[in-house]
Design an enzyme around this catalytic site. Sequence first.
Site, PDB file in Angstrom:
ATOM      1  N   TRP A 241       0.809  -1.223   0.000  1.00  0.00           N
ATOM      2  CA  TRP A 241       0.000   0.000   0.000  1.00  0.00           C
ATOM      3  C   TRP A 241       0.842   1.274   0.000  1.00  0.00           C
ATOM      4  O   TRP A 241       0.333   2.333   0.264  1.00  0.00           O
ATOM      5  CB  TRP A 241      -0.910   0.004   1.245  1.00  0.00           C
ATOM      6  N   CYS A 276      -6.991  -4.311  -1.730  1.00  0.00           N
ATOM      7  CA  CYS A 276      -8.224  -5.021  -1.359  1.00  0.00           C
ATOM      8  C   CYS A 276      -9.067  -5.473  -2.545  1.00  0.00           C
ATOM      9  O   CYS A 276      -9.557  -6.592  -2.569  1.00  0.00           O
ATOM     10  CB  CYS A 276      -9.057  -4.193  -0.392  1.00  0.00           C
ATOM     11  N   HIS A 340     -13.273  -0.120   1.432  1.00  0.00           N
ATOM     12  CA  HIS A 340     -12.603  -1.412   1.569  1.00  0.00           C
ATOM     13  C   HIS A 340     -13.461  -2.425   0.817  1.00  0.00           C
ATOM     14  O   HIS A 340     -14.682  -2.316   0.802  1.00  0.00           O
ATOM     15  CB  HIS A 340     -12.446  -1.788   3.044  1.00  0.00           C
ATOM     16  N   ASP A 363     -13.087 -12.014   3.835  1.00  0.00           N
ATOM     17  CA  ASP A 363     -12.183 -10.912   3.481  1.00  0.00           C
ATOM     18  C   ASP A 363     -10.760 -11.449   3.380  1.00  0.00           C
ATOM     19  O   ASP A 363     -10.196 -11.932   4.350  1.00  0.00           O
ATOM     20  CB  ASP A 363     -12.267  -9.816   4.550  1.00  0.00           C
ATOM     21  N   ASN A 403     -20.190  -0.613  10.942  1.00  0.00           N
ATOM     22  CA  ASN A 403     -21.100   0.086  11.859  1.00  0.00           C
ATOM     23  C   ASN A 403     -20.454   0.603  13.132  1.00  0.00           C
ATOM     24  O   ASN A 403     -21.158   0.942  14.076  1.00  0.00           O
ATOM     25  CB  ASN A 403     -22.267  -0.845  12.227  1.00  0.00           C
ATOM     26  N   ASP A 405     -18.850   3.213  15.774  1.00  0.00           N
ATOM     27  CA  ASP A 405     -18.990   4.657  15.981  1.00  0.00           C
ATOM     28  C   ASP A 405     -17.596   5.281  15.946  1.00  0.00           C
ATOM     29  O   ASP A 405     -16.632   4.695  16.441  1.00  0.00           O
ATOM     30  CB  ASP A 405     -19.636   4.954  17.344  1.00  0.00           C
ATOM     31  N   GLU A 460     -29.092   3.842   9.361  1.00  0.00           N
ATOM     32  CA  GLU A 460     -28.360   4.595  10.388  1.00  0.00           C
ATOM     33  C   GLU A 460     -29.323   5.452  11.208  1.00  0.00           C
ATOM     34  O   GLU A 460     -30.199   6.120  10.661  1.00  0.00           O
ATOM     35  CB  GLU A 460     -27.322   5.513   9.740  1.00  0.00           C
ATOM     36  N   GLU A 465     -30.735  -0.069  14.370  1.00  0.00           N
ATOM     37  CA  GLU A 465     -29.293   0.035  14.094  1.00  0.00           C
ATOM     38  C   GLU A 465     -28.529   0.226  15.405  1.00  0.00           C
ATOM     39  O   GLU A 465     -27.510  -0.409  15.657  1.00  0.00           O
ATOM     40  CB  GLU A 465     -29.040   1.201  13.135  1.00  0.00           C
ATOM     41  N   TYR A 536      -5.518   4.938   0.007  1.00  0.00           N
ATOM     42  CA  TYR A 536      -6.947   4.685   0.220  1.00  0.00           C
ATOM     43  C   TYR A 536      -7.236   3.960   1.544  1.00  0.00           C
ATOM     44  O   TYR A 536      -8.345   3.973   2.044  1.00  0.00           O
ATOM     45  CB  TYR A 536      -7.543   3.895  -0.957  1.00  0.00           C
TER      46      TYR A 536
END
Length: 705
Positions: A241, A276, A340, A363, A403, A405, A460, A465, A536
């Site tokens: 990267w 990725c 991603h 992933d 998700n 915070d 959201e 959520e 990125y």
Amino acid sequence: MEPLVVDVVHFYPKENAQTHNTNKFEVVNEENPTVTIVRRGQPFNGVVRFTRAFDENEDIVQLVFSLGDKPQMDTQGSIFLHRDAVPDKHAWVAKILDVQGDTVSFEVSTPVTVPVGCWALRVVTRLKSSSAREFYDFDQDIYILFNPWNPDDQTYMEDTALLQEYVLNDVGKVWVGPIKTTRGKPWFYGQFDAAVLPACMFMLDRAEMPFHLRGDPVKMTRVISRIVNSNDDAGVLVGRWDGQYEDGTAPSEWTGSVDILAQYLETQQEVPYGQCWVFAGVVTTVCRALGIPSRVVSNLVSAHDANSSLTVDKYYTETMEELDYDPNNPAGADSIWNYHVWNDVWMARPDLPPGFGGWQAIDATPQETSSGLYQCGPAPLEAIKQGVIGLGYDVEFMLASVNADLMRWRKDPESESGYSMVDTNNYHIGRMVLTKKPYVFDPLGDEDRMNITAEYKHSEGTASERLALMNGVRYSERAKRYFAIAGNLNSDITFNLREIDTVSIGQDFRITVDIDNTSKEGRNIKAALSATSVFYNGVKAEVVKKVEGKVFVGPGKHEEVSILVKADDYLPKLVEYCNMKISAMAIADETKQSWADDDDFQILKPNINIKFNEDLILGQPATAVLSFVNPLERALTGCEFRVTSAGVAGRTLRLAAPDAPPHGLVSAELPVQPKKLGTINFVATFKSAELKDINGAVSVEVFEG
């Protein structure tokens, strides 16, 4: 009478491929194909010819199918040819269809759970009245694949029409780029290329995956997520990267997976370099080749939660200078990637409670270890959405990705923990999750974009959520502490960093912060604004411009602070993909109320235009013209196009182009000779010393002569 001697065995590769949905594989379309590719749990036909007539009353013929070098019960099928054999979805069966003298036609059925791979066949013959045997080893490959068309297969997809996309489509799009300028990058999966299935077998062997486990799509996709990166076991791709790719291929130059897998198979060495979407493109090729439905998924504004707090934490000094490390996690700081890319794979999950089958996230980009290895998933989308983090595998990591915070902390000697919270943002992470829409391919536009955010999380800000995230927090002591502090923030000044929508390469742009004082007293605000070029994955490259200053905002008043960033400021400091981050920080002298925000955008570059001067006729030479206008004030040197297509002779062609003057046309001509009818796709990338990561694609029809 002597035992039968086999003269020839034949498996009708073309005919079997028609009924098994494997007729797109190149090797079964050769003039005299020698490779048979079938799907498990479904009968396929064969014929055997002996050197004398077959006597049903006296001759015994046994077919022994085996997988791997040490076949065991699960990796061997030993069956006798019978007239009255009855197919059984859990067993190997061989039924005689017809006998003509020395030639016997038969049908083989395999168990629907049989391990997937390249099987060998031995034919054993003897007489009922004697124990003397003859052996014949069949010297051709028989591939048995997953069968998502079969309701009894774990990979079965009820809406079988979707398998046209998720197993049989060999071209797709990967959405890359920051949220406001994300665009689909065409990708040639090429799962039917002659090199791909052998490369898949080599990968699984290199991963030392036991043969008897290769029928389980849960274990298979977990291994694929590990072996597509090279971190543990000399897997396919080396991730990099930092912009330094001289000793390999830059990630942005790849047009598809086949070149990567062919190079891996040929050299038996890791291939440099991937990022990725390259990992994800290769995973989809491998899964679709093996028969596991798969799609590439892009998460815009993706969190990497390095300490399992289900938060992404940013830390600042007392005067609101950003720290580039996490004082609470020496192992590594949380990060936010512009985007991603990972994969979803489709399967039932008999290993989990009911309700968690369907799409599963895996992933292959090496970020964190799972059970000690760089692998991730399969994590059920339903578990990610509901915050059920106790289920296998890696649900917590994926939940944070979409998700978490975002929480900001300022060093504060008066606080018990040494830090006080600046603010918390519930909306920042996982802004949008995108994949390609089935049956549509739009080479230049976005008609084929499908928003699947709702499959990963509730809308959201809704109660559902918050509940799903808090459900995850409930199981994590560390996360509880972080979220407890977030409840006590107050403020009488509001700040707003204006978003920048689009900037074409070569244009100037302005960073502006609006400040509103809602209190009855004036406030002295210290503010800092900066623009930085970033990779990125969120790693900062170079500061392009930074200013600091003080501004007084009277009671009830509005002020703004801004800086102009010129093209000459950023052009020398841009890194690959031209991502920019603008950051703003402020603190009020009187109340110590602090604020910080940032925004990502991409400096936009042109697309490659691909045009044909004439209709494309099967087998006839034609010319493709690739072109775009140089957007820079400087000349482009060392220009090269790279083009991939399944429908022309040669897989990937490289094409040098002449230097292009400032704002001049960059162009090259490509001779093509179509080798199949119907729609064919061309995917192109361009690089030069001054400008890289330019993409283009086109779909064209090939007609009969």
